[in-house]
Structure formats: C-alpha cells, structure tokens
Design a protein around this motif. Structure first.
Motif, mmCIF file in Angstrom:
data_model
loop_
_atom_site.group_PDB
_atom_site.id
_atom_site.type_symbol
_atom_site.label_atom_id
_atom_site.label_comp_id
_atom_site.label_asym_id
_atom_site.label_seq_id
_atom_site.Cartn_x
_atom_site.Cartn_y
_atom_site.Cartn_z
ATOM 1 N N THR A 1 0.844 -1.205 0.000
ATOM 2 C CA THR A 1 0.000 0.000 0.000
ATOM 3 C C THR A 1 0.876 1.251 0.000
ATOM 4 O O THR A 1 0.620 2.202 -0.755
ATOM 5 C CB THR A 1 -0.953 -0.018 1.215
ATOM 6 N N ILE B 1 3.987 1.458 -1.050
ATOM 7 C CA ILE B 1 4.661 1.535 -2.357
ATOM 8 C C ILE B 1 3.714 2.141 -3.394
ATOM 9 O O ILE B 1 4.088 3.025 -4.170
ATOM 10 C CB ILE B 1 5.132 0.126 -2.817
ATOM 11 N N SER B 2 2.458 1.666 -3.404
ATOM 12 C CA SER B 2 1.469 2.157 -4.380
ATOM 13 C C SER B 2 1.191 3.648 -4.207
ATOM 14 O O SER B 2 1.044 4.376 -5.189
ATOM 15 C CB SER B 2 0.161 1.385 -4.248
ATOM 16 N N LYS C 1 4.121 5.687 -5.509
ATOM 17 C CA LYS C 1 4.177 5.701 -6.971
ATOM 18 C C LYS C 1 2.946 6.352 -7.597
ATOM 19 O O LYS C 1 2.767 6.294 -8.816
ATOM 20 C CB LYS C 1 4.314 4.267 -7.496
ATOM 21 N N ARG D 1 -0.028 5.338 -7.595
ATOM 22 C CA ARG D 1 -0.908 4.370 -8.251
ATOM 23 C C ARG D 1 -2.107 4.050 -7.380
ATOM 24 O O ARG D 1 -2.998 3.322 -7.793
ATOM 25 C CB ARG D 1 -0.142 3.091 -8.556
ATOM 26 N N TYR D 2 -2.072 4.544 -6.166
ATOM 27 C CA TYR D 2 -3.211 4.322 -5.270
ATOM 28 C C TYR D 2 -3.445 5.592 -4.467
ATOM 29 O O TYR D 2 -2.510 6.153 -3.897
ATOM 30 C CB TYR D 2 -2.930 3.138 -4.332
ATOM 31 N N VAL D 3 -4.706 6.035 -4.454
ATOM 32 C CA VAL D 3 -5.063 7.231 -3.683
ATOM 33 C C VAL D 3 -5.559 6.772 -2.311
ATOM 34 O O VAL D 3 -6.553 6.052 -2.224
ATOM 35 C CB VAL D 3 -6.163 8.037 -4.406
ATOM 36 N N PRO D 4 -4.850 7.144 -1.238
ATOM 37 C CA PRO D 4 -5.261 6.667 0.086
ATOM 38 C C PRO D 4 -6.575 7.309 0.540
ATOM 39 O O PRO D 4 -6.949 8.378 0.046
ATOM 40 C CB PRO D 4 -4.103 7.109 0.982
#
Lengths: 70, 158
Positions: free
Chosen positions: A32, A34-35, A38, A40-43
């Motif tokens: 999570t 790492i994403s 990068k 690639r993932y919106v928390p």
C-alpha cells in the motif's frame, strides 16, 4: 487532476524510515505504501491523515493536487 | 475413509471453530498479515488450477468420487482461517484498504470471466463435448483461479 504526494521525501527526512516500518506504524501493508508513493493508489482520508500525523506535518504538506500528465 | 463423511466432519469442525475460536485467547492471537494474504491467494490459484485441470482430465469422476471437495479443502481451510481472524478482530478490518480495493476489483473482473465461462460451457454441452455434472467443478475452479490470480496481480501491481 490527481493527488500527488511527498511521502518518499518525508520518509527520507525521518531517518530514512523503511516502507515496511511506515506501513506497520499506520497499519497497512508495504504494498500500500509503495502504491501511494508511486501515485498508483489514492489513500483514504483516514490513511492520509494517519500518515500526516505520523510525520508530524499538515495534510497539505504531504499531499497536493497535480495536473494529469495526459 | 468415505470422502463425503470426511469432508462433512471437516466442515462441521470448521463451523464450530469459526464460532468458538474468536472467543478464545488463541483467537485474539491470530493475525492477518501480508504473508497470509499471499498464502490465501496462492492457495486459491493452486486449488483452482489443479481442480480445473483434473475436471477436464477426469470429467464427471471428479464429482462422483467427491474429489473436488478434497481439492477445494485447503482453500476452504485458509479462507476459514481468514474469516476467524476477521471475526476475532470485530470492527477492525483484517485487511488494509488497498487489499480491500484489490479484492473488489478482482471480484469485478471475475464476474465477466465467470459469465463468459458459463457461455462457453453451455456451448460445449450443446456440442456434446461435455456431459453430466462436470460443468460444476469446471465453473467453480475457473472462477476461483481467476479471482485469486486477479487479487494477487492487483496487489502486486504497485
């Protein structure tokens, strides 16, 4: 518009805390973190605030809006 | 030992464990972590792929001999373990938010795959390539494989 972040810089400024250790601190998996780094993932708002609290910074010091590359 | 009896006993014990374990000290000690998340999905892929291959090789024998329950058993046990962990943790989620999203996306991907799989099976039955109950294990193991593989791919893709 998308959400950018300075998470990697914050980690390095905090004695180069590892992704693993940060993940443990905020209760998520390393993948999570790492994403998020990068973009690639919106928390969620909750996780973003937990991260900000952990680094002792304001939300907007870590997360910011940026234009889409395409 | 009768496979049907064996699987029934395992399932009864599993249900009892699901209700009793979370209330014990052991239940509080159970943890969900990244390794277990990998283990759940790798087991799903292994059981799904093995079941799918054997369903295609053995045909209806996998149903009449109750082999499909045995193949599915490791996946059932590990999913049950995760269910026990979730129950023990109460309101606190056993998975993190990205894992939750990955599972949702994998489920959304599995749906069209399973519909396409069902259409393919229907066509194979119409052409008399398949007969009997083999559609059930093929459909079950295909969906399990696609779902577990998709979860891992989404989780790793970061």
């Amino acid at each position: 518009m998308k959400l950018g972040n300075n998470l990697r810089r914050c980690r390095f400024e905090m004695d180069e805390i590892t992704q693993e250790a940060l993940a443990k601190e905020v209760g998520v998996t390393r993948q999570t973190i790492i994403s998020i780094e990068k973009n690639r993932y919106v928390p969620s708002a909750l996780l973003a605030l937990k991260l900000a609290m952990f680094f002792g910074r304001k939300f907007e010091d870590i997360f910011y809006l940026t234009e889409d590359e395409d | 030992m009768n496979t049907k009896l064996f699987v029934s006993v395992v399932l009864v014990l599993a249900v009892i464990a699901f209700y009793l374990l979370p209330k014990t000290r052991l239940g509080k000690a159970l943890r969900m972590n990244e390794k277990l998340f990998y283990a759940i999905n790798i087991t799903g892929i292994a059981c799904g792929a093995a079941g799918l291959a054997l369903s295609l090789i053995m045909g209806e024998r996998i149903m009449t001999g109750h082999y499909f329950e045995l193949i599915l058993l490791p996946a059932v046990i590990i999913y049950l373990y995760s269910a026990v962990v979730m129950k023990a943790r109460g309101n606190q989620s056993a998975f993190d938010e990205k894992q939750g999203l990955d599972m949702t996306r994998a489920a959304a991907l599995s749906l069209p795959f399973s519909i396409a799989g069902m259409f393919l099976l229907y066509a194979l039955y119409r052409e008399s390539v398949f007969e009997g109950l083999v559609w059930f294990p093929v459909y079950l193991f295909l969906t399990l494989t696609v779902y577990s593989a998709a979860v891992l791919v989404y989780f790793r893709r970061c």
